[in-house]
Scaffold this motif. Sequence first.
Motif, mmCIF file in Angstrom:
data_model
loop_
_atom_site.group_PDB
_atom_site.id
_atom_site.type_symbol
_atom_site.label_atom_id
_atom_site.label_comp_id
_atom_site.label_asym_id
_atom_site.label_seq_id
_atom_site.Cartn_x
_atom_site.Cartn_y
_atom_site.Cartn_z
ATOM 1 N N THR A 56 0.838 -1.200 0.000
ATOM 2 C CA THR A 56 0.000 0.000 0.000
ATOM 3 C C THR A 56 0.872 1.249 0.000
ATOM 4 O O THR A 56 1.944 1.283 0.606
ATOM 5 N N VAL A 57 0.387 2.271 -0.713
ATOM 6 C CA VAL A 57 1.030 3.592 -0.705
ATOM 7 C C VAL A 57 -0.052 4.615 -0.393
ATOM 8 O O VAL A 57 -1.066 4.702 -1.105
ATOM 9 N N THR A 58 0.148 5.368 0.671
ATOM 10 C CA THR A 58 -0.791 6.412 1.057
ATOM 11 C C THR A 58 -0.089 7.766 1.000
ATOM 12 O O THR A 58 1.139 7.841 0.892
ATOM 13 N N ALA A 116 6.592 -8.593 -2.877
ATOM 14 C CA ALA A 116 6.039 -7.550 -2.013
ATOM 15 C C ALA A 116 7.092 -6.925 -1.105
ATOM 16 O O ALA A 116 7.205 -5.690 -1.025
ATOM 17 N N LEU A 117 7.844 -7.743 -0.407
ATOM 18 C CA LEU A 117 8.823 -7.212 0.545
ATOM 19 C C LEU A 117 9.911 -6.395 -0.141
ATOM 20 O O LEU A 117 10.182 -5.259 0.260
ATOM 21 N N PRO A 118 10.585 -6.908 -1.193
ATOM 22 C CA PRO A 118 11.608 -6.083 -1.849
ATOM 23 C C PRO A 118 11.055 -4.839 -2.524
ATOM 24 O O PRO A 118 11.700 -3.793 -2.535
ATOM 25 N N LEU A 123 10.676 1.062 -2.624
ATOM 26 C CA LEU A 123 9.846 2.261 -2.668
ATOM 27 C C LEU A 123 10.068 3.128 -1.429
ATOM 28 O O LEU A 123 10.116 4.360 -1.522
ATOM 29 N N ASP A 124 10.206 2.487 -0.281
ATOM 30 C CA ASP A 124 10.410 3.251 0.949
ATOM 31 C C ASP A 124 11.705 4.062 0.889
ATOM 32 O O ASP A 124 11.769 5.191 1.395
ATOM 33 N N ARG A 125 12.723 3.515 0.242
ATOM 34 C CA ARG A 125 14.000 4.236 0.117
ATOM 35 C C ARG A 125 13.905 5.400 -0.862
ATOM 36 O O ARG A 125 14.759 6.287 -0.850
ATOM 37 N N MET A 126 12.879 5.401 -1.724
ATOM 38 C CA MET A 126 12.762 6.412 -2.762
ATOM 39 C C MET A 126 11.789 7.533 -2.407
ATOM 40 O O MET A 126 11.454 8.357 -3.243
ATOM 41 N N ARG A 127 11.362 7.611 -1.161
ATOM 42 C CA ARG A 127 10.347 8.604 -0.790
ATOM 43 C C ARG A 127 10.898 10.030 -0.782
ATOM 44 O O ARG A 127 10.226 10.966 -1.170
ATOM 45 N N PHE A 128 12.102 10.218 -0.296
ATOM 46 C CA PHE A 128 12.739 11.531 -0.183
ATOM 47 C C PHE A 128 11.777 12.525 0.477
ATOM 48 O O PHE A 128 11.326 12.298 1.583
ATOM 49 N N MET A 129 11.420 13.623 -0.203
ATOM 50 C CA MET A 129 10.555 14.644 0.407
ATOM 51 C C MET A 129 9.087 14.486 0.012
ATOM 52 O O MET A 129 8.266 15.348 0.301
ATOM 53 N N ARG A 131 5.219 13.246 -0.020
ATOM 54 C CA ARG A 131 4.233 12.955 1.028
ATOM 55 C C ARG A 131 3.599 11.588 0.735
ATOM 56 O O ARG A 131 2.472 11.488 0.245
ATOM 57 N N VAL A 132 4.339 10.545 1.066
ATOM 58 C CA VAL A 132 3.877 9.172 0.845
ATOM 59 C C VAL A 132 4.344 8.283 1.996
ATOM 60 O O VAL A 132 5.373 8.553 2.626
ATOM 61 N N GLU A 133 3.584 7.239 2.226
ATOM 62 C CA GLU A 133 3.961 6.207 3.182
ATOM 63 C C GLU A 133 3.756 4.857 2.500
ATOM 64 O O GLU A 133 2.734 4.628 1.836
ATOM 65 N N VAL A 134 4.728 3.968 2.669
ATOM 66 C CA VAL A 134 4.719 2.671 1.998
ATOM 67 C C VAL A 134 4.657 1.562 3.050
ATOM 68 O O VAL A 134 5.324 1.644 4.080
#
Length: 387
Positions: A56-58, A116-118, A123-129, A131-134
């Motif tokens: 999920t990405v919010t 799913a896990l990788p 994606l979590d490492r690519m959030r930077f600034m 406004r998303v949560e993975v």
Amino acid sequence: MSTESAFLSLPGAVAGGAGAADGIVTAAHYGDPVSEQRMLAAGRAIVDLSDRGVVTVTGDDRLRWLDSLTSQAVGQLAPGSSAETLLLDPQGRLEHSIRLLDDGATAWLLVDGEQALPLAAWLDRMRFMMRVEVADASAEWATIGQLQPEGARLLVSPAEPNGMPLVWRDPWVDVQVGGWQYAGVETHPGAEFPAVEVLVPRASLPGLVAGLQAGLAHVAGSLALDALRIAAWRPRQSDLDERSIPHEFDWLRSAVHLSKGCYRGQETVAKVHNLGHPPRRLVMLHLDGTLSLLPAPGSAVLRDGVEVGRVTAAARHHDLGPVALAVVKRSLAVDAPLVVTAEVPGADGAATGETAEIAAAQEVVVPPEAGATAGVPRIPRLGAVRR
């Protein structure tokens, strides 16, 4: 350590392989794979896909962010709409195929279980600034599949955590806006594969199984679904290897927008499509059924004893007989006689180490001339002498 799906308690269930990262085992069939295929194709059976994963990405930037990273134009995806998109490496090779659904508050990324896990970690490492949560939500949500031809109803009630039913509809049925089809057929078999994936709380699966035992719907195993998707020329993550690019599988048809702008791997996608040719191409193989053997994924495709490709999936189709998808060299003649290798099991089904060769006829999916769509004339190198 593997965990058996609740569906394996149904009568006749025969376990298949473990598909998810946590080793969830689902049913390969329930005693009659041919009948299960027909029920599935008619929209009268469901398939347990609880071995697949959910990410999920919010956050307000979720769609714009995913659009910038992947191959499909999803920045304006409407709530309740479905899409398919690909995450490529910088050289354009396929890393993750993603079935995407947005409900207005959350983007739901449906993937094969081991992805799913990788995918969530990357994606979590690519959030930077942004406004998303993975999150990897595979432990909370399960996927149920079916085909929904015209007039058929959904057999399972989807979850609606944000007021929008979580139903993903496969775009493979038609060429999507911004896409391109290499298959040179008037009627693509993907039109007969109206696949649907429904998300339900994982905790609800035992209750769903009880409903099936009471006659809620018919049930089909993974073998039935795989046979139908092979006949539809439908690629999935399990068909890929470390060299795969979208063009080889005709995946520009449903998962790539050719004019959306930059994303990782976009340069390779554009170059191969406009100026080059994919080095390999997808074919469907019609197999000789005399030996009643099917090749395993990864089995060699041979011409005159020389390996020219590999099998990615094989099944017995209720109408076509034994069929397989394979990736072969682009230079292979479309009418070349082929054989594939298959392991010969012992009387008890155990491995013997012996192999047999099965005659195979190819049906072209991606033609050798795929690509080079720009038609740009070749420019002589600087300093070259014309003759």
